[in-house]
Design an enzyme around this catalytic site. Structure first.
Site, PDB file in Angstrom:
ATOM      1  N   ILE A 109      -2.046 -32.667 -12.213  1.00 17.73           N
ATOM      2  CA  ILE A 109      -2.791 -32.782 -13.474  1.00 17.73           C
ATOM      3  C   ILE A 109      -2.896 -31.458 -14.225  1.00 17.73           C
ATOM      4  O   ILE A 109      -3.417 -31.410 -15.344  1.00 17.73           O
ATOM      5  CB  ILE A 109      -4.216 -33.314 -13.227  1.00 17.73           C
ATOM      6  CG1 ILE A 109      -4.958 -32.427 -12.222  1.00 17.73           C
ATOM      7  CG2 ILE A 109      -4.172 -34.764 -12.775  1.00 17.73           C
ATOM      8  CD1 ILE A 109      -6.425 -32.796 -12.049  1.00 17.73           C
TER       9      ILE A 109
ATOM     10  N   LYS B 116      -6.484 -27.676  -5.615  1.00 16.95           N
ATOM     11  CA  LYS B 116      -5.841 -26.504  -6.224  1.00 16.95           C
ATOM     12  C   LYS B 116      -4.975 -25.815  -5.172  1.00 16.95           C
ATOM     13  O   LYS B 116      -5.469 -25.355  -4.152  1.00 16.95           O
ATOM     14  CB  LYS B 116      -6.903 -25.548  -6.749  1.00 16.95           C
ATOM     15  CG  LYS B 116      -7.782 -26.119  -7.849  1.00 16.95           C
ATOM     16  CD  LYS B 116      -8.973 -25.221  -8.162  1.00 16.95           C
ATOM     17  CE  LYS B 116      -8.535 -23.843  -8.590  1.00 16.95           C
ATOM     18  NZ  LYS B 116      -9.710 -22.977  -8.924  1.00 16.95           N
TER      19      LYS B 116
ATOM     20  N   GLY C  45      -2.979 -20.011 -13.526  1.00 20.00           N
ATOM     21  CA  GLY C  45      -2.565 -18.764 -12.917  1.00 20.00           C
ATOM     22  C   GLY C  45      -2.620 -18.823 -11.404  1.00 20.00           C
ATOM     23  O   GLY C  45      -1.817 -18.204 -10.705  1.00 20.00           O
ATOM     24  N   PHE C  46      -3.576 -19.577 -10.881  1.00 18.96           N
ATOM     25  CA  PHE C  46      -3.723 -19.715  -9.432  1.00 18.96           C
ATOM     26  C   PHE C  46      -2.605 -20.567  -8.859  1.00 18.96           C
ATOM     27  O   PHE C  46      -2.092 -20.296  -7.779  1.00 18.96           O
ATOM     28  CB  PHE C  46      -5.084 -20.353  -9.126  1.00 18.96           C
ATOM     29  CG  PHE C  46      -5.342 -20.595  -7.663  1.00 18.96           C
ATOM     30  CD1 PHE C  46      -5.868 -19.589  -6.866  1.00 18.96           C
ATOM     31  CD2 PHE C  46      -5.062 -21.820  -7.075  1.00 18.96           C
ATOM     32  CE1 PHE C  46      -6.116 -19.801  -5.505  1.00 18.96           C
ATOM     33  CE2 PHE C  46      -5.310 -22.045  -5.731  1.00 18.96           C
ATOM     34  CZ  PHE C  46      -5.836 -21.030  -4.945  1.00 18.96           C
ATOM     35  N   GLY C  47      -2.218 -21.614  -9.587  1.00 21.56           N
ATOM     36  CA  GLY C  47      -1.181 -22.517  -9.100  1.00 21.56           C
ATOM     37  C   GLY C  47      -1.339 -23.902  -9.681  1.00 21.56           C
ATOM     38  O   GLY C  47      -1.900 -24.069 -10.763  1.00 21.56           O
TER      39      GLY C  47
ATOM     40  N   ASP D  68     -15.770 -14.427 -15.453  1.00 17.87           N
ATOM     41  CA  ASP D  68     -14.683 -15.041 -16.224  1.00 17.87           C
ATOM     42  C   ASP D  68     -15.190 -16.263 -16.984  1.00 17.87           C
ATOM     43  O   ASP D  68     -14.579 -17.334 -16.949  1.00 17.87           O
ATOM     44  CB  ASP D  68     -13.526 -15.418 -15.294  1.00 17.87           C
ATOM     45  CG  ASP D  68     -12.200 -15.546 -16.056  1.00 17.87           C
ATOM     46  OD1 ASP D  68     -12.098 -15.013 -17.187  1.00 17.87           O
ATOM     47  OD2 ASP D  68     -11.266 -16.180 -15.525  1.00 17.87           O
TER      48      ASP D  68
ATOM     49  N   GLN E 138      -1.636 -26.880 -14.358  1.00 15.59           N
ATOM     50  CA  GLN E 138      -0.973 -25.700 -13.822  1.00 15.59           C
ATOM     51  C   GLN E 138      -1.672 -24.480 -14.397  1.00 15.59           C
ATOM     52  O   GLN E 138      -1.854 -24.372 -15.601  1.00 15.59           O
ATOM     53  CB  GLN E 138       0.509 -25.680 -14.214  1.00 15.59           C
ATOM     54  CG  GLN E 138       1.297 -24.509 -13.671  1.00 15.59           C
ATOM     55  CD  GLN E 138       1.668 -24.674 -12.207  1.00 15.59           C
ATOM     56  OE1 GLN E 138       2.007 -25.774 -11.775  1.00 15.59           O
ATOM     57  NE2 GLN E 138       1.588 -23.600 -11.442  1.00 15.59           N
TER      58      GLN E 138
END
Length: 433
Positions: free
Chosen positions: A129, A151, A133-135, A249, A131
């Protein structure tokens, strides 16, 4: 538009909503000062565009010992014990995910690869569902019917710093529980696999809604609700857990919305424990982490991180909410490229209405709320952290703004309804003649 909720409560069990506290508007709104725009213009002329010092806020009604910002439910003893052990070992409790799948109290669950493969159908592309920066992120369903987001870190770019971010997210998520924070279910750390399993929030990100990707325009009342939800979540992190946390963040793409447009703050990869005030510490010295456009300029200059860095990011978010623009807009001309700078300049010049998202109606209620929100943003964006309000104060002000907005909107609606009825009555009587 989906039916709206009337309030946000964060001390009861998830899903239960209590009436909003009755705050005195005159005590909480930022309009109590004689002329904030003039004061701001005189005080902050010539200061760097993105950083503005706020007008001093007057005395306000404090929430005191209010439970409004505390956890939405009591964390179990197992969770608390697990979080303590997790902080020491960076691993968490060794509990079979069978407990979670069967709907029992999970503590901090360590999934196996077989279980992850089972619920994601071997990471089927049809389950993917998103994409980031983490994956990759996958939607999955546990055996007890709980829908979750899985994730999975990118193997190709998995490096030491991502490992630190992964552990930071695990340790933070395991310690917190609040209606406006994404719920944590468990994780997997095995070989080169790094996986986090969290609550699935179905309605996309705040940024997607501001971009109208989902088709509907998010009205100002809904945006105010979102701002209050986020303020509650950050207040909880800063004030109502044993060891306060700085998110680091806060941004629109890290705010997820439910079907009822309740906001949930996500992504704790950059989170850090706040300084221990009991020991006299005022900040945490650390390398700069965050997202361009939302970063606290004082943190950028000094590498000193405090809760007020989250407040600055929240100020940028407020501007984003009322303008609909991203913090940095490369396609705009230079003077409008940094959205907070442009909006604050217009506000100080007395032209706040020109920054309102053109998709929003310019009603009296919206115009008044816009000015008050921008005034709060001005305070949050102060260049010195000591001049910024804390998140609890931000929430108080937003409560008052929402109260005034609802009352004025209802008054205008009644006025329009009366006018319409009178007009119909006149036409009917003319028809009889």
């Amino acid at each position: 538009m989906t039916s709206r909720r009337s309030s946000s409560d964060h001390r009861t069990t998830p899903g239960h909503v209590s009436p909003a506290p009755s705050y005195a508007s005159s005590q909480l709104t930022t309009s109590s000062r004689p002329n904030p725009v003039t004061a701001a213009a005189k005080s902050f002329a010539g200061i760097f565009s993105g950083c503005f010092s706020p007008p001093e806020s007057g005395n306000s009604k404090s929430l005191g010992d209010s439970e409004e910002f505390k956890s939405s439910s009591t964390v179990s003893n197992a969770s608390r014990a697990g979080s303590q052990r997790g902080r020491g070992s960076n691993r968490g409790i060794s509990i079979s995910s069978y407990n979670l799948i069967q709907g029992k109290e999970p503590g901090i669950v360590k999934f196996t690869m077989e279980e992850i493969f089972q619920v994601t159908r071997n990471f089927s592309p049809s389950f993917k569902i998103g994409q980031g920066g983490f994956g990759a992120v996958y939607k999955a369903k546990l055996l007890n019917g709980t829908v979750v987001a899985v994730k999975r870190a990118k193997k190709s770019v998995y490096e030491k710093h991502l490992g630190v971010e992964f552990q930071s997210e695990i340790q933070t998520l395991s310690r917190v529980e609040h209606l406006n924070l994404v719920k944590f279910y468990g994780y997997l750390e095995q070989g080169d696999e790094r996986i986090v399993v969290v609550e699935y929030v179905p309605n996309g990100t705040l940024r997607e809604h501001l971009d109208c990707i989902h088709g509907n325009i998010l009205d100002l009342a809904s945006r105010l609700d979102v701002a209050i939800d986020v303020a509650h979540a950050i207040t909880y992190l800063h004030m109502y857990i044993d060891h306060p946390i700085i998110h680091r963040d806060i941004k629109s793409s890290n705010i997820l919305l439910t079907e009822n447009f309740r906001a949930k703050v996500a992504d704790f990869g950059f989170a850090r424990q706040a300084p221990d005030s009991d020991s006299g510490m005022t900040h945490v010295s650390t390398q700069v982490k965050g997202t361009a456009g939302y970063l606290d300029p004082e943190y950028l200059k000094t590498y000193q991180l405090t809760e007020k860095s989250d407040v600055y990011s929240f100020g940028v978010l407020l501007v984003e909410l009322v303008t609909g623009r991203r913090p940095i807009e490369p396609k705009f001309e230079l003077r409008e490229r940094i959205t907070a700078k442009w909006a604050m300049k217009r506000f100080i010049e007395g032209d706040a209405i020109s920054v309102l998202d053109p998709r929003l109606d310019q009603t009296a209620a919206n115009t008044l709320a816009l000015e008050k929100i921008l005034e709060l943003s001005l305070q949050c964006l102060a260049p010195r952290r000591q001049s910024r309000p804390n998140m609890k104060r931000c929430a108080e002000i937003l409560w008052a703004i929402r109260k005034d907005h609802r009352e004025l909107s209802a008054s205008n609606f009644r006025s329009l309804s009366t006018t319409s009825q009178r007009s119909t009555s006149i036409k009917d009587s003319e028809g009889i003649k």
